[in-house]
Write a protein that holds these residues in place. Structure first.
Motif, mmCIF file in Angstrom:
data_model
loop_
_atom_site.group_PDB
_atom_site.id
_atom_site.type_symbol
_atom_site.label_atom_id
_atom_site.label_comp_id
_atom_site.label_asym_id
_atom_site.label_seq_id
_atom_site.Cartn_x
_atom_site.Cartn_y
_atom_site.Cartn_z
ATOM 1 N N VAL A 55 -30.789 20.937 52.534
ATOM 2 C CA VAL A 55 -30.956 20.640 53.961
ATOM 3 C C VAL A 55 -29.617 20.766 54.688
ATOM 4 C CG1 VAL A 55 -31.476 18.807 55.631
ATOM 5 C CG2 VAL A 55 -32.986 19.180 53.667
ATOM 6 N N TYR A 56 -28.564 20.220 54.104
ATOM 7 C CA TYR A 56 -27.265 20.245 54.787
ATOM 8 C C TYR A 56 -26.600 21.614 54.737
ATOM 9 C CZ TYR A 56 -27.797 15.673 56.420
ATOM 10 O OH TYR A 56 -28.285 14.612 57.133
ATOM 11 N N GLU A 57 -27.001 22.437 53.792
ATOM 12 C CA GLU A 57 -26.484 23.809 53.770
ATOM 13 C C GLU A 57 -27.095 24.621 54.913
ATOM 14 O OE1 GLU A 57 -23.716 26.379 52.584
ATOM 15 O OE2 GLU A 57 -23.995 24.463 51.551
ATOM 16 N N ILE A 58 -28.253 24.230 55.382
ATOM 17 C CA ILE A 58 -28.846 24.861 56.575
ATOM 18 C C ILE A 58 -28.003 24.510 57.801
ATOM 19 C CG2 ILE A 58 -30.840 24.845 58.147
ATOM 20 C CD1 ILE A 58 -32.562 24.172 55.630
ATOM 21 N N ILE A 59 -27.540 23.266 57.853
ATOM 22 C CA ILE A 59 -26.818 22.745 59.013
ATOM 23 C C ILE A 59 -25.380 23.250 59.081
ATOM 24 C CG2 ILE A 59 -25.962 20.603 60.069
ATOM 25 C CD1 ILE A 59 -28.508 19.228 58.853
ATOM 26 N N THR A 60 -24.689 23.309 57.923
ATOM 27 C CA THR A 60 -23.283 23.701 57.890
ATOM 28 C C THR A 60 -22.901 24.167 56.495
ATOM 29 O OG1 THR A 60 -21.043 23.045 58.564
ATOM 30 C CG2 THR A 60 -22.333 21.406 57.344
ATOM 31 N N ASP A 61 -21.710 24.655 56.349
ATOM 32 C CA ASP A 61 -21.165 25.020 55.037
ATOM 33 C C ASP A 61 -20.712 23.725 54.363
ATOM 34 O OD1 ASP A 61 -19.702 25.845 52.837
ATOM 35 O OD2 ASP A 61 -18.458 27.270 53.947
ATOM 36 N N THR A 62 -21.495 23.249 53.396
ATOM 37 C CA THR A 62 -21.211 21.945 52.791
ATOM 38 C C THR A 62 -19.922 21.944 51.973
ATOM 39 O OG1 THR A 62 -22.623 22.438 50.877
ATOM 40 C CG2 THR A 62 -23.632 21.251 52.734
ATOM 41 N N SER A 63 -19.431 23.107 51.599
ATOM 42 C CA SER A 63 -18.170 23.154 50.845
ATOM 43 C C SER A 63 -16.987 22.702 51.704
ATOM 44 C CB SER A 63 -17.911 24.553 50.282
ATOM 45 O OG SER A 63 -17.606 25.467 51.325
ATOM 46 N N LYS A 64 -17.170 22.676 53.024
ATOM 47 C CA LYS A 64 -16.107 22.245 53.928
ATOM 48 C C LYS A 64 -16.285 20.804 54.408
ATOM 49 C CE LYS A 64 -14.994 26.860 55.366
ATOM 50 N NZ LYS A 64 -15.162 27.890 56.361
ATOM 51 N N VAL A 65 -17.320 20.129 53.909
ATOM 52 C CA VAL A 65 -17.565 18.729 54.282
ATOM 53 C C VAL A 65 -16.933 17.834 53.224
ATOM 54 C CG1 VAL A 65 -19.307 16.964 54.723
ATOM 55 C CG2 VAL A 65 -19.720 19.329 55.448
ATOM 56 N N LYS A 66 -15.891 17.139 53.635
ATOM 57 C CA LYS A 66 -15.192 16.241 52.710
ATOM 58 C C LYS A 66 -15.943 14.908 52.609
ATOM 59 C CE LYS A 66 -10.649 18.143 52.906
ATOM 60 N NZ LYS A 66 -10.111 18.992 53.834
ATOM 61 N N PRO A 67 -16.040 14.352 51.405
ATOM 62 C CA PRO A 67 -16.758 13.082 51.226
ATOM 63 C C PRO A 67 -15.917 11.873 51.652
ATOM 64 C CG PRO A 67 -15.953 13.877 49.118
ATOM 65 C CD PRO A 67 -15.596 14.928 50.136
ATOM 66 N N ILE A 68 -15.599 11.805 52.940
ATOM 67 C CA ILE A 68 -14.731 10.758 53.486
ATOM 68 C C ILE A 68 -15.508 9.473 53.767
ATOM 69 C CG2 ILE A 68 -13.298 10.141 55.478
ATOM 70 C CD1 ILE A 68 -12.546 13.158 55.619
ATOM 71 N N ASN A 69 -16.694 9.605 54.350
ATOM 72 C CA ASN A 69 -17.547 8.460 54.669
ATOM 73 C C ASN A 69 -18.718 8.426 53.699
ATOM 74 O OD1 ASN A 69 -16.132 7.748 57.150
ATOM 75 N ND2 ASN A 69 -17.001 9.632 57.976
ATOM 76 N N ASN A 70 -19.307 7.246 53.548
ATOM 77 C CA ASN A 70 -20.521 7.187 52.740
ATOM 78 C C ASN A 70 -21.533 6.262 53.395
ATOM 79 O OD1 ASN A 70 -20.540 4.436 51.322
ATOM 80 N ND2 ASN A 70 -18.490 5.177 50.839
ATOM 81 N N VAL A 71 -22.781 6.574 53.119
ATOM 82 C CA VAL A 71 -23.899 5.811 53.648
ATOM 83 C C VAL A 71 -24.794 5.427 52.481
ATOM 84 C CG1 VAL A 71 -25.956 5.941 55.109
ATOM 85 C CG2 VAL A 71 -23.849 7.015 55.865
ATOM 86 N N LYS A 72 -25.131 4.148 52.402
ATOM 87 C CA LYS A 72 -26.029 3.669 51.356
ATOM 88 C C LYS A 72 -27.453 3.693 51.897
ATOM 89 C CE LYS A 72 -26.335 -0.222 48.074
ATOM 90 N NZ LYS A 72 -27.500 0.255 47.478
ATOM 91 N N ILE A 73 -28.358 4.269 51.122
ATOM 92 C CA ILE A 73 -29.747 4.395 51.545
ATOM 93 C C ILE A 73 -30.644 3.807 50.462
ATOM 94 C CG2 ILE A 73 -31.606 6.018 52.111
ATOM 95 C CD1 ILE A 73 -29.413 7.884 53.240
#
Length: 161
Positions: A55-73
């Motif tokens: 899903v997120y690869e549709i939205i953007t290039d996930t290789s450039k998204v750094k795991p800086i924030n996190n969300v618990k679900i």
């Protein structure tokens, strides 16, 4: 726009080369107006992680998204299909409400109780860093399928763009 994702050639978000996909992974399949995603994992947890990554690869290039924030679900579904729906819907909520995009997922699915506990890692979308591809508006139940093929879990679902 032509790009490679998990050894697949994509043209404007559509699969243009039929390549055997190994487990784990994800691919985009032909669909008339939205995007059909096939996600695979060696476990149900990994398949749900690959679904989110797709899903997120549709939205953007996930290789450039750094795991800086996190969300618990933490969610509970009526069944496994509803759990997959709520998982993707929950992630899209954070994208819509807080501008977050994700690139890494740690998912634990309780198959007997239809519960999911996960942490999604990512960052706020920044047009100077992240490529703007296609907006995913919603998760759907259209063509949703969940099955095991040998040692691989296979998920099919459509997202509305």
């Amino acid at each position: 726009m032509k790009m490679k994702v998990n050894n697949l050639a994509l043209l404007n978000g559509f699969l243009v080369e039929d390549v055997k996909l190994n487990c784990p992974g994800f691919e985009f399949l032909d669909h008339t107006s939205d995007i059909l995603i096939k996600a695979l994992g060696n476990s149900i947890n990994e398949a749900f992680e690959q679904a989110a990554l797709g899903v997120y690869e549709i939205i953007t290039d996930t290789s450039k998204v750094k795991p800086i924030n996190n969300v618990k679900i933490d969610i509970e579904g009526l069944d496994l299909y509803n759990l997959l729906y709520k998982w993707i819907e929950s992630l899209l909520y954070y994208t819509d409400s807080e501008g977050l995009v994700f690139s890494k997922f740690n998912v634990k699915v309780d198959l007997q109780n239809n519960k999911l506990n996960a942490i999604a890692y990512g960052d706020k979308f920044d047009a100077n860093i992240h490529e703007h591809r296609t907006i995913v508006k919603a998760m759907t139940y259209s063509q949703m399928e969940i099955r095991q093929e040998g040692n691989c879990w296979v998920l099919f679902f459509v997202v509305d763009i």
